[in-house]
Scaffold this active site. Structure first.
Site, PDB file in Angstrom:
ATOM      1  N   ASN A   9      -4.271  -0.490  12.946  1.00 21.95           N
ATOM      2  CA  ASN A   9      -3.538   0.651  13.477  1.00 21.95           C
ATOM      3  C   ASN A   9      -4.380   0.790  14.749  1.00 21.95           C
ATOM      4  O   ASN A   9      -6.040   0.988  14.161  1.00 21.95           O
ATOM      5  CB  ASN A   9      -4.239   1.145  11.725  1.00 21.95           C
ATOM      6  CG  ASN A   9      -3.956   2.815  12.071  1.00 21.95           C
ATOM      7  OD1 ASN A   9      -3.545   3.101  12.794  1.00 21.95           O
ATOM      8  ND2 ASN A   9      -4.286   3.159  10.987  1.00 21.95           N
ATOM      9  N   HIS A  94      -1.158   7.521   5.856  1.00 16.16           N
ATOM     10  CA  HIS A  94      -2.777   6.880   5.918  1.00 16.16           C
ATOM     11  C   HIS A  94      -2.718   7.912   5.266  1.00 16.16           C
ATOM     12  O   HIS A  94      -2.858   9.143   5.297  1.00 16.16           O
ATOM     13  CB  HIS A  94      -2.429   6.692   7.088  1.00 16.16           C
ATOM     14  CG  HIS A  94      -4.063   6.143   7.359  1.00 16.16           C
ATOM     15  ND1 HIS A  94      -5.097   6.664   7.727  1.00 16.16           N
ATOM     16  CD2 HIS A  94      -3.950   4.963   7.903  1.00 16.16           C
ATOM     17  CE1 HIS A  94      -5.759   5.725   7.760  1.00 16.16           C
ATOM     18  NE2 HIS A  94      -5.439   4.712   7.943  1.00 16.16           N
ATOM     19  N   GLU A  96      -6.260   9.493   5.747  1.00 18.43           N
ATOM     20  CA  GLU A  96      -6.268  10.435   7.523  1.00 18.43           C
ATOM     21  C   GLU A  96      -4.792  11.353   7.558  1.00 18.43           C
ATOM     22  O   GLU A  96      -5.112  12.612   7.281  1.00 18.43           O
ATOM     23  CB  GLU A  96      -6.327   9.567   8.724  1.00 18.43           C
ATOM     24  CG  GLU A  96      -8.446   8.433   8.660  1.00 18.43           C
ATOM     25  CD  GLU A  96      -7.940   7.590   9.378  1.00 18.43           C
ATOM     26  OE1 GLU A  96      -7.192   7.482  10.067  1.00 18.43           O
ATOM     27  OE2 GLU A  96      -9.174   6.895   9.224  1.00 18.43           O
ATOM     28  N   GLY A 233      -8.122  -1.454  11.123  1.00 20.56           N
ATOM     29  CA  GLY A 233      -8.347  -0.160  11.627  1.00 20.56           C
ATOM     30  C   GLY A 233      -9.027  -0.651  13.168  1.00 20.56           C
ATOM     31  O   GLY A 233      -8.976  -1.438  14.012  1.00 20.56           O
TER      32      GLY A 233
HETATM   33  C1  PEP Z   1      -6.896   1.663   8.577  1.00 18.04           C
HETATM   34  O1  PEP Z   1      -7.294   2.975   9.253  1.00 18.04           O
HETATM   35  O2  PEP Z   1      -6.104   1.857   8.054  1.00 18.04           O
HETATM   36  C2  PEP Z   1      -7.914   1.507   8.778  1.00 18.04           C
HETATM   37  C3  PEP Z   1      -8.099   0.462   7.220  1.00 18.04           C
HETATM   38  O3  PEP Z   1      -9.378   1.349   9.529  1.00 18.04           O
HETATM   39  P1  PEP Z   1     -10.610   0.663   9.664  1.00 18.04           P
HETATM   40  O4  PEP Z   1     -10.163  -1.289   9.375  1.00 18.04           O
HETATM   41  O5  PEP Z   1     -11.830   0.399  10.379  1.00 18.04           O
HETATM   42  O6  PEP Z   1     -11.147   0.564   7.820  1.00 18.04           O
END
Ligand code: PEP
Length: 250
Positions: A9, A94, A96, A233
């Site tokens: 992502n 998600h 966010e 992410g």
């Molecule tokens: C994500 O954005 O779905 C995520 C898991 O981010 P990160 O790997 O940076 O924690």
């Protein structure tokens, strides 16, 4: 046997030129047929990335969608438009989007139905906050997200979808759920899916783990029985790290 998925992502990172440079490195740097690999560029770069990847083993996901097909919805992108741009998957719900854009289990449900109607495979994100975990509410939160978010779907639709367990406290924080915590949550999710959709759907459903996955922890997490891949992410923005995570599936 469920084929593992490693999905990156990219969030609101990468210009078109940077996105193309990254996918070229991924495509030529790791010919991996045993694992499904997905990248999710920002919408601006998605058509160019999809065009480059059209004969690649790497697939493309959008990061969100709106549930209507067409209409006066300024700024929104629908399933038909995303398919036209080359997406095969779409991330929905998600944390966010839940935190900054008012996403709820009800809007997640409408978006999943819109995606499935147009044969976009949804990657449905669920997971608890730190406060909820500390209050011992993990099972309850996951149950509500699943009951309401997946309401009205058929067994087949669930079997063909992807769920990502992403504890909110582990996203972008550098904190990862321990392998035991992650496996425990995945088992709870599979039990909830069994209860709502039956054994067959629950056995076929891929459940990814997301939350600060990196080369240093991916092998251990991906070796667990109920972890069918990762939604990555930060580490997916770096080709070397993402390739190492893909390779740690095998
Ligand atoms: C994500 O954005 O779905 C995520 C898991 O981010 P990160 O790997 O940076 O924690």
């Amino acid at each position: 046997m469920r084929t593992k998925i490693i999905a990156g992502n990219w969030k609101m990172y990468k210009t078109i030129a940077e996105a193309l440079e990254l996918v070229k490195t991924l495509h030529y740097g790791c010919q991996c047929n045993a694992t499904e690999v997905i990248v999710s560029p920002p919408a601006t770069a998605l058509p160019k990335v999809a065009e480059f990847l059209k004969d690649s083993y790497i697939k493309v996901a959008a990061q969100d969608l709106f549930w209507e097909d067409f209409g006066a919805y300024t700024g929104a992108l629908s399933a038909p438009l995303l398919k036209d741009a080359g997406a095969e998957y779409v991330i929905i719900g998600h944390s966010e989007r839940r935190q900054y854009f008012g996403e709820t289990n009800e809007t997640v449900n409408k978006k999943i139905k819109a995606a499935l109607k147009h044969t976009l495979i949804p990657i449905i994100c669920i997971g608890e906050t730190l406060t909820e975990r500390e209050a011992g509410q993990v099972g309850e939160v996951l149950a509500t997200q699943i009951t309401n978010g997946l309401a009205g779907l058929t067994e087949k639709e669930i079997a063909d979808s992807v769920v990502a367990y992403e504890p909110v406290w582990a996203i972008g924080t550098g904190k990862t759920a321990s392998p035991a915590e992650a496996e425990e949550a995945h088992v709870i999710i599979r039990q909830l899916i069994t209860k709502q959709f039956g054994n067959d759907a629950a056995n076929k459903l891929r459940i990814l783990y997301g939350g600060s996955v990196k080369p240093a922890n991916s092998k251990e997490l991906l070796s667990l029985e109920n972890i069918d891949g990762a939604l990555v992410g930060g580490a997916s923005l770096n080709a070397k790290d993402f390739i190492e995570i893909i390779k740690s599936c095998t």
